[in-house]
Design a protein around this motif. Sequence first.
Motif, short mmCIF file in Angstrom:
data_model
loop_
_atom_site.label_atom_id
_atom_site.label_comp_id
_atom_site.label_asym_id
_atom_site.label_seq_id
_atom_site.Cartn_x
_atom_site.Cartn_y
_atom_site.Cartn_z
N ASN A 134 0.81 -1.22 0.00
CA ASN A 134 0.00 0.00 0.00
C ASN A 134 0.84 1.27 0.00
OD1 ASN A 134 -1.88 -1.97 0.30
ND2 ASN A 134 -2.84 -1.17 2.15
N GLU A 135 1.74 1.38 1.00
CA GLU A 135 2.46 2.63 1.20
C GLU A 135 3.57 2.86 0.17
OE1 GLU A 135 1.69 4.96 3.42
OE2 GLU A 135 -0.02 3.80 4.16
N PHE A 136 4.31 1.82 -0.17
CA PHE A 136 5.46 1.99 -1.05
C PHE A 136 5.13 1.78 -2.53
CE2 PHE A 136 7.80 1.57 2.91
CZ PHE A 136 8.85 2.46 2.73
N MET A 137 4.23 0.86 -2.81
CA MET A 137 3.98 0.52 -4.20
C MET A 137 2.61 0.99 -4.70
SD MET A 137 5.59 -3.36 -4.05
CE MET A 137 5.48 -3.61 -5.81
N GLY A 138 1.78 1.46 -3.79
CA GLY A 138 0.47 1.94 -4.18
C GLY A 138 -0.45 0.85 -4.68
N LEU A 139 -0.18 -0.38 -4.27
CA LEU A 139 -0.99 -1.52 -4.70
C LEU A 139 -1.90 -1.98 -3.57
CD1 LEU A 139 1.75 -3.61 -6.55
CD2 LEU A 139 0.08 -2.04 -7.57
N TYR A 140 -3.06 -2.49 -3.91
CA TYR A 140 -4.00 -2.99 -2.92
C TYR A 140 -4.47 -4.38 -3.35
CZ TYR A 140 -4.12 1.74 -1.07
OH TYR A 140 -3.77 2.95 -0.53
N LEU A 141 -4.24 -5.34 -2.49
CA LEU A 141 -4.71 -6.69 -2.79
C LEU A 141 -6.23 -6.72 -2.78
CD1 LEU A 141 -2.49 -9.19 -0.74
CD2 LEU A 141 -2.67 -9.03 -3.22
N PRO A 142 -6.84 -7.47 -3.68
CA PRO A 142 -8.29 -7.67 -3.58
C PRO A 142 -8.62 -8.24 -2.20
CG PRO A 142 -7.44 -8.56 -5.64
CD PRO A 142 -6.25 -8.20 -4.82
N GLN A 143 -9.74 -7.81 -1.65
CA GLN A 143 -10.07 -8.21 -0.28
C GLN A 143 -10.12 -9.72 -0.12
OE1 GLN A 143 -10.03 -6.28 2.11
NE2 GLN A 143 -11.00 -7.35 3.82
N TRP A 144 -10.53 -10.42 -1.15
CA TRP A 144 -10.67 -11.88 -1.00
C TRP A 144 -9.30 -12.57 -0.94
CZ3 TRP A 144 -9.24 -15.52 -4.79
CH2 TRP A 144 -8.85 -15.00 -6.03
N LEU A 145 -8.24 -11.85 -1.34
CA LEU A 145 -6.89 -12.40 -1.24
C LEU A 145 -6.11 -11.85 -0.05
CD1 LEU A 145 -5.67 -12.30 -4.97
CD2 LEU A 145 -6.43 -14.30 -3.65
N ALA A 146 -6.69 -10.91 0.68
CA ALA A 146 -5.95 -10.21 1.73
C ALA A 146 -6.30 -10.66 3.13
CB ALA A 146 -6.18 -8.70 1.62
N ALA A 147 -7.36 -11.44 3.30
CA ALA A 147 -7.79 -11.84 4.65
C ALA A 147 -8.57 -13.14 4.59
CB ALA A 147 -8.66 -10.74 5.28
N GLY A 148 -8.64 -13.81 5.73
CA GLY A 148 -9.42 -15.03 5.83
C GLY A 148 -10.91 -14.74 5.80
N PRO A 149 -11.74 -15.77 5.71
CA PRO A 149 -13.19 -15.57 5.64
C PRO A 149 -13.75 -14.97 6.91
CG PRO A 149 -12.64 -17.92 5.85
CD PRO A 149 -11.36 -17.20 5.62
N LEU A 150 -14.78 -14.17 6.77
CA LEU A 150 -15.40 -13.49 7.90
C LEU A 150 -15.88 -14.48 8.96
CD1 LEU A 150 -16.40 -10.82 9.14
CD2 LEU A 150 -18.54 -11.14 7.85
N ALA A 151 -16.39 -15.62 8.53
CA ALA A 151 -16.92 -16.62 9.48
C ALA A 151 -15.85 -17.16 10.42
CB ALA A 151 -17.56 -17.77 8.71
N LEU A 152 -14.58 -17.06 10.02
CA LEU A 152 -13.48 -17.53 10.87
C LEU A 152 -12.77 -16.38 11.57
CD1 LEU A 152 -11.90 -20.27 8.57
CD2 LEU A 152 -13.48 -20.58 10.48
N GLY A 153 -13.38 -15.18 11.54
CA GLY A 153 -12.77 -14.04 12.21
C GLY A 153 -11.94 -13.18 11.29
N GLY A 154 -12.05 -13.42 9.97
CA GLY A 154 -11.29 -12.63 9.00
C GLY A 154 -11.90 -11.26 8.80
N GLU A 155 -12.15 -10.91 7.54
CA GLU A 155 -12.74 -9.61 7.24
C GLU A 155 -13.85 -9.78 6.21
OE1 GLU A 155 -9.73 -6.87 6.01
OE2 GLU A 155 -8.42 -7.31 7.72
N PRO A 156 -14.80 -8.84 6.19
CA PRO A 156 -15.86 -8.92 5.19
C PRO A 156 -15.28 -8.99 3.78
CG PRO A 156 -16.40 -7.26 6.85
CD PRO A 156 -15.00 -7.70 7.12
N GLY A 157 -15.72 -9.96 3.02
CA GLY A 157 -15.22 -10.14 1.66
C GLY A 157 -13.95 -10.95 1.58
N GLY A 158 -13.42 -11.34 2.73
CA GLY A 158 -12.18 -12.11 2.75
C GLY A 158 -12.41 -13.58 2.43
N PHE A 159 -11.42 -14.20 1.83
CA PHE A 159 -11.47 -15.64 1.56
C PHE A 159 -10.19 -16.33 1.97
CE2 PHE A 159 -10.48 -19.17 -1.40
CZ PHE A 159 -11.43 -20.08 -0.93
N ILE A 160 -9.03 -15.77 1.58
CA ILE A 160 -7.75 -16.38 1.91
C ILE A 160 -6.70 -15.29 2.11
CG2 ILE A 160 -7.14 -16.63 -0.54
CD1 ILE A 160 -5.58 -19.16 0.22
N ASN A 161 -5.87 -15.43 3.12
CA ASN A 161 -4.76 -14.51 3.36
C ASN A 161 -3.58 -15.01 2.54
OD1 ASN A 161 -2.61 -12.97 4.39
ND2 ASN A 161 -3.57 -12.84 6.42
N LEU A 162 -3.53 -14.56 1.29
CA LEU A 162 -2.53 -15.09 0.36
C LEU A 162 -1.08 -14.78 0.79
CD1 LEU A 162 -2.02 -16.63 -2.26
CD2 LEU A 162 -2.18 -14.44 -3.49
#
Length: 528
Positions: A134-162
């Motif tokens: 984010n800070e150095f490259m100005g890139l943002y991972l899609p939410q589904w690749l940036a966090a685990g699923p919400l049902a397991l305590g991840g984030e809304p829209g998350g699927f896998i913490n790649l």
Amino acid sequence: MLLDRIKPLDAILATAEKKSLHRTLGAFQLMLFGIGCIIGTGIFVLTAAGAQKAGPGLMLAFVIAGAVCVVAALCYAEVAAMIPVAGSAYTYSYATMGEFLAWTVGWALILEYAIAAAAVSVGWSGYFAGTVLNEFMGLYLPQWLAAGPLALGGEPGGFINLPAFVIALLVTWLLMIGTSESAKVNAVLVAIKVTALTVFIGLTLTSAYFDPDRFNPFLPAGIFGGFGTGLGAVGAAATIFFAYVGFDAVSTAAEETKNPQRNVPIGLVGSLLFCTVFYILVAAGAIGTIGGQPIMGPNGIPFPAGSEQLAVQCAMPQYAGALVCSDEALAHVLRQIGFSGIGNMLGIAAFLALPSVILVLLFAQTRIFFVMSRDGLLPEGLSKVHPKWKTPYIVTAITGVIVAVGAAFFPVGQLADIANAGTLYAFMMVAIAVMLLRRSDPDRKRDFRTPMLWFVGPATVFGCVFLFLNLPVEAMLVLPVWTGIGFLVYFGYSRRNSHLGKGIVEVVDDIEGQEFAVPIDTPGSHRN
């Protein structure tokens, strides 16, 4: 009888006696070594989870966890100096309480190291995504690749913490091909970590944003949130206990220490006290500048850290800047108070330092596996050594995949709590081992004797049990379930294939070391 197989201490010590280590470490050197081992993952990663459990009471939580570590460390030091061979608490238990209880300790250590490695991988992912991308490259991972699923305590829209998944596999690969840490590189990483946190303390405590009113209420969830809740200062202590793990490395240096009876306790207690004060100042700086109050549920009780409910709250705009919602808490604090550049440098420090911690944890886990399979308690094929790399590549690969999957789908707070459950059990068993050895083998040479064992031993047992009971109930349940699986393995395979049960004791220096077999006649020999 179930507890009849006790490994002869003389056989275990035969390895240590084959190599004489030069005593060169003084108290100050030992203290610096301890500080380097302790400061790292927990303070960079778990500050947000601890604040959600205790608010500003996180500062008290560091004191509580540090106190338990001090008494545990003193017990650990005596047995580590007395039995300076591979296997850690598993080996100590084998020599004192017998094979069955040693199995439970080794089985718990396997869980501890693997889950801890997953937790560090998730922590690294937060700094990688937030600072590097984010800070150095100005890139943002899609939410589904940036966090685990919400049902397991991840984030809304998350699927896998790649990123967490990838770093765990990458470190596993490095460990398989035999890459090990250089002492010089490790020293540089330690210096980077300590310097980064020192700068953080200086900037936050002197900042115009610092406001003492942010510490009120100091204990929004109380000192004691109730057994199984994981809340309050004690509940936070049970979680951030993870931030102190590493002090046992100081204990294992006892055989290389000049005047260990004097220098080991100075090194252990000194490093723990320094880190406790350091941690308190970091927590004070973070909370005093941007606040650290937990996000409360409708019943006035903080939402559980790493829960789906908290993840939903943290996705709301009003909590975007909250300490308890940050995946890279310390860098986030500096950015919030106008030090974005330095915050990014701190993020880079964590980004560089944390993979070495993952490597050490994975290495420790595979070493426990190796020692247990060497004893016949696990299939020897698991620890087969690669002909070219000279590493136990099969068990390393299996462990790495499991760690990567855990890191991909679970939040760091939940993983740390599960890892702590295994750690607390192992430390409790070490304290019991020390007390038993004092009775069963009082004349054995001890380079270091735990002072006031009549108090320190029981205090360690009580402290470990108390913190365990203050973990969230879900984390507490993992240990008995994992232990139950271990029972099935032990009675289905290990007891029948145990070398000790067959009357053989093997002593091995290390993964590439020599070995020899000693036939013995024990009450449990040739019996399933």
